[in-house]
Design a protein around this motif. Structure first.
Motif, PDB file in Angstrom:
ATOM      1  N   HIS A 184       0.914  -1.086  -0.001  1.00 31.43           N
ATOM      2  CA  HIS A 184       0.163  -0.023  -0.072  1.00 31.43           C
ATOM      3  C   HIS A 184       0.884   1.214  -0.165  1.00 31.43           C
ATOM      4  O   HIS A 184       0.344   2.229  -0.818  1.00 31.43           O
ATOM      5  CB  HIS A 184      -0.963   0.192   1.146  1.00 31.43           C
ATOM      6  N   ASP A 234      -1.893   4.020  -3.443  1.00 30.98           N
ATOM      7  CA  ASP A 234      -2.081   2.594  -2.979  1.00 30.98           C
ATOM      8  C   ASP A 234      -1.232   1.457  -3.990  1.00 30.98           C
ATOM      9  O   ASP A 234      -1.632   1.257  -5.025  1.00 30.98           O
ATOM     10  CB  ASP A 234      -3.565   2.413  -3.304  1.00 30.98           C
ATOM     11  N   GLU A 255      -0.456  -1.595  -3.804  1.00 31.67           N
ATOM     12  CA  GLU A 255      -1.301  -2.818  -4.335  1.00 31.67           C
ATOM     13  C   GLU A 255      -2.291  -2.682  -5.406  1.00 31.67           C
ATOM     14  O   GLU A 255      -2.223  -3.517  -6.217  1.00 31.67           O
ATOM     15  CB  GLU A 255      -1.557  -3.433  -3.005  1.00 31.67           C
ATOM     16  N   PHE A 256      -3.077  -1.618  -5.081  1.00 31.35           N
ATOM     17  CA  PHE A 256      -4.074  -1.389  -6.300  1.00 31.35           C
ATOM     18  C   PHE A 256      -3.271  -1.121  -7.521  1.00 31.35           C
ATOM     19  O   PHE A 256      -3.736  -1.683  -8.615  1.00 31.35           O
ATOM     20  CB  PHE A 256      -5.056   0.080  -5.590  1.00 31.35           C
ATOM     21  N   SER A 272      -1.941  -4.349  -9.063  1.00 35.54           N
ATOM     22  CA  SER A 272      -2.968  -5.169  -9.644  1.00 35.54           C
ATOM     23  C   SER A 272      -3.608  -4.812 -11.045  1.00 35.54           C
ATOM     24  O   SER A 272      -3.906  -5.437 -11.821  1.00 35.54           O
ATOM     25  CB  SER A 272      -4.138  -5.446  -8.318  1.00 35.54           C
ATOM     26  N   SER A 290      -4.033  -8.588 -15.743  1.00 39.75           N
ATOM     27  CA  SER A 290      -4.965  -7.695 -15.616  1.00 39.75           C
ATOM     28  C   SER A 290      -5.804  -7.631 -16.997  1.00 39.75           C
ATOM     29  O   SER A 290      -5.038  -7.235 -17.981  1.00 39.75           O
ATOM     30  CB  SER A 290      -4.816  -6.351 -15.234  1.00 39.75           C
ATOM     31  N   LYS A 307     -13.808  -0.181  -5.981  1.00 34.33           N
ATOM     32  CA  LYS A 307     -14.020  -1.312  -5.431  1.00 34.33           C
ATOM     33  C   LYS A 307     -14.129  -2.291  -6.922  1.00 34.33           C
ATOM     34  O   LYS A 307     -13.714  -3.499  -6.974  1.00 34.33           O
ATOM     35  CB  LYS A 307     -15.314  -1.566  -4.694  1.00 34.33           C
ATOM     36  N   ARG A 354     -11.176  -2.989  -8.460  1.00 36.29           N
ATOM     37  CA  ARG A 354     -10.031  -4.183  -7.986  1.00 36.29           C
ATOM     38  C   ARG A 354     -10.690  -5.224  -8.291  1.00 36.29           C
ATOM     39  O   ARG A 354      -9.902  -6.269  -8.568  1.00 36.29           O
ATOM     40  CB  ARG A 354     -10.429  -4.040  -6.491  1.00 36.29           C
ATOM     41  N   THR A 362      -8.803  -8.376 -10.979  1.00 32.65           N
ATOM     42  CA  THR A 362      -8.459  -9.769 -10.482  1.00 32.65           C
ATOM     43  C   THR A 362      -9.500 -10.918 -11.148  1.00 32.65           C
ATOM     44  O   THR A 362      -9.243 -12.076 -10.787  1.00 32.65           O
ATOM     45  CB  THR A 362      -8.438  -9.786  -9.144  1.00 32.65           C
TER      46      THR A 362
END
Length: 242
Positions: free
Chosen positions: A10, A114, A116-117, A120, A126, A231, A234, A238
């Motif tokens: 993060h 962020d 991690e965001f 990803s 992705s 959200k 995210r 994934t």
């Protein structure tokens, strides 16, 4: 309490997988104690260091920016050129771009602190669609466009199938405009795809990233993403491959 590797990710220091590697290599300290085991949880009051550098934790923030042409997708530039963070002078958090848009490409780019965001979304696995509008030199044949739709061989490998939609053309100026949808994020990918069929891109703009658009934004403007949008992104990042 959060897992140590998640906090490191993060903070934008490394991806979660890389953070796990750093922990296992004994390069992470919590309250001056070396941590080598995964799964350790930390509180906001814990002192964390990665390779001797303190980890500064911030509240995560998320923005979408309408990047103008002639702006670098970076937090700094050694040549003194304008960078994307120049449009966020009132933001205290240390934000950075998710992926890149070329210097001469305008359009939508996500900004966050962020890690991690960001990792990803930028990861090769992705599958988030990115939609561009490209003005190209000359008028490509249908077969040339089909080759882009099937996937075309570039110096770094064959591209994944793309969606190409013809929008308009100017026969007198010998130019054509296409909407291009890809989910890969290779360097200068759309430009290199059209170069490969002999029709260089003259102007390029990213109009959509997943479900995000530039609606309501002028060039150089930004807005904060809603929690629901974050959200959704995210989840999209994934999803299994297409």
């Amino acid at each position: 309490m959060e897992r140590l590797q998640k906090v490191i990710a993060h903070a934008g220091i490394a991806s979660r997988r890389k953070a796990e590697q750093l922990i296992q290599e004994g390069k992470v300290r919590v309250n001056d104690k070396v941590i080598k085991e995964l799964g350790v949880k930390v509180s906001p009051n814990d002192k964390i260091e990665v390779e001797g550098i303190p980890v500064e934790r911030e509240e995560p923030v998320y923005f979408v920016l309408y990047k103008p042409r002639g702006v670098i997708s970076s937090v700094s530039d050694d040549k003194g050129r304008k960078v994307v963070t120049d449009f966020f002078t009132l933001i205290d958090e240390r934000i950075y771009p998710v992926g890149r848009l070329d210097y001469d490409t305008s359009g939508l780019i996500i900004m966050t602190n962020d890690g991690e965001f960001a990792n990803s979304l930028a990861h090769p696995k992705s599958q988030v669609d990115k939609v561009y509008v490209a003005k190209v030199k000359g008028i490509p044949s249908r077969e040339a466009i089909r080759s882009l739709e099937r996937g075309i061989k570039l110096e770094d490998g064959k591209t994944a199938p793309a969606k190409i939609k013809f929008l308009s053309m100017e026969r007198t100026k010998e130019t054509a405009i296409f909407e291009v949808t890809i989910h890969e994020g290779r360097n200068r990918q759309v430009r290199r795809m059209f170069e490969a069929i002999g029709h260089p891109v003259m102007k390029l703009k990213r109009e959509r990233y997943g479900f995000l658009t530039l609606q309501g934004l002028k060039s150089g403007e930004a807005r904060e993403l809603t929690p629901h949008e974050v959200k959704q992104l995210r989840v999209m990042a994934t999803k299994p491959g297409k």
